[in-house]
Design a protein around this motif. Sequence first.
Motif, PDB file in Angstrom:
ATOM      1  N   LEU A 142      -0.536   4.593   0.057  1.00  0.00           N
ATOM      2  CA  LEU A 142      -1.537   5.873  -0.644  1.00  0.00           C
ATOM      3  C   LEU A 142      -0.944   7.488  -0.226  1.00  0.00           C
ATOM      4  CD1 LEU A 142      -4.043   6.125  -1.486  1.00  0.00           C
ATOM      5  CD2 LEU A 142      -5.272   5.360   0.636  1.00  0.00           C
ATOM      6  N   VAL A 158       1.072  -0.956  -0.143  1.00  0.00           N
ATOM      7  CA  VAL A 158      -0.648  -0.097  -0.352  1.00  0.00           C
ATOM      8  C   VAL A 158       0.750   1.425   0.451  1.00  0.00           C
ATOM      9  CG1 VAL A 158      -1.846   1.166   1.217  1.00  0.00           C
ATOM     10  CG2 VAL A 158      -2.239  -1.325   1.565  1.00  0.00           C
ATOM     11  N   SER A 169       2.665   0.376   4.024  1.00  0.00           N
ATOM     12  CA  SER A 169       2.955  -0.716   3.600  1.00  0.00           C
ATOM     13  C   SER A 169       2.306  -0.766   5.740  1.00  0.00           C
ATOM     14  CB  SER A 169       2.975  -1.765   3.249  1.00  0.00           C
ATOM     15  OG  SER A 169       2.910  -2.094   1.894  1.00  0.00           O
TER      16      SER A 169
END
Length: 507
Positions: free
Chosen positions: A170, A168, A180
């Motif tokens: 974002l 991840v 993450s």
Amino acid sequence: MADIDDVYHMLGFGRMQRIIFACCVLIQIYITNEQLGLSLIVASSACELQIDDHRMSWLMSAVFTAQILASHYMGDKADEIGRRKLILITGSLMLFTSLLSALMPDFWSFLVMRFLVGVFVTGPTVSMQTYLSEFTKFSLRPKVLNYVSYSIGLSMIYVPCIAALVKVNLPIYNAYTFSSWRLLILLNLLPGITAFIMLYRLPESPKYYLSVNEDAKAMAVLEQCCRLNKGKDVTLASLGVDSVTQPRLRGATIKRNCVARLWYESLPLLERPYFRNFFLTSAGVFVQFGVSFGLGVWMLRVRHLILQVEETETICELMRKHGHHKIELPTVSWEILNVIFPLLISPPSVLQCDLTFKNVKDSIYHGVFVLFAFILTSFLLMCIRRRTIIVIYLLTAALAGFLVNFVTNDTLILIVFLLLIVPPICSLRLTTSLLIDLIPTHLRGKAVALCLIFGRTGVLTSSLFIGYTLRQLCYVTFNGFVLAIIASAILILLLPSESKMMDNLSK
């Protein structure tokens, strides 16, 4: 007036105990997630939080210090306010601070939150086994506590898998990113959240209530247990129980300040009749922790060296020839990290922030073997006493340590390593269960907490011993551990037999 253990024998291991067991399994998974997960989180967050060796040293020193300082106090509070209440309070604070640590924007705020997690994790650690054992009849305690230990192996398998799978990145605001490692922290919280919701609806230990002279509350909990296990129409009165008691109740409360009271209430552990058993179990745990966790880290490192060198020789010969060039002794930061979180991926030579299955596969293998060993222990407990199993496991580890002097094949070396470091993990859990049975209710929390402090000291001692002897005195390193393991087995044999505990010790 009935003995409470006789009442548990009548009630059996029914619905109440199964619910408590499921809750304790989730608590153990969460504890392991926090401890194992942090090593993976640090590796994944190193780039974003700019965690270099110096900062790593600060982080792991803080976590280690928090656990050492808080353990004894938490053990005392478990005996003072109750096991369930302590787990609820510290568990909720652990969840909250761990959640906040996932949201921290910089290293120093992350450091503070992880220090607080280290403080609060000691509450469930010292109380969970005691809480479950005090709802379980004597003959089933070793088996039930071993079943809970399955969750250690399960966590050791799935946490590295999740860490390798989660990807991840974002962007949220400016340089702040939901990465993450933040998601991994949140995923690690799920078993804990479920466990503490369950625990909120569960009762306090009736043995604790008896230890603080709350007999009416103890009877109410046992009545609830009776109805859940035997049916709504069955009561304690119908079973011939109108009141309960237990021997070795708490004496008068010592009215002193917190530090003085903690000392004086722990003092009975250093006096007759408890000192001998407390010393023997704590010394055994010291060695078992040192072998299973302290030595376990170095085994993964030595295996990494063996895979790099294309020579078929014994481990000590390879260390003599190539140790200085192929493997470095740990810096302060990684050594502290390995003392606290022994099931690590190998320390990276360069900063690496993307975890893959290649990075974590040794941890997964380790977890599979641990799970298998605990399952094997369950079968052994059906026909062999705890003390005998502990001695068998320790002698197996000692034999494996002796074979380290001779094996040369890569696969055999891996097998010998696992046989050396995994059996002490299982014997460690069984030894702790013996301590729980040997110490009365009002001292049990403090005894377990102090025993765990001895264990952590064993990890530190073994890590330092290996660091100073592995290269120059390799044979001394492994054979020194063999002698220590044998000494630990002898200490366990000096403990009372379980038949004597059943005759003379009521919990």
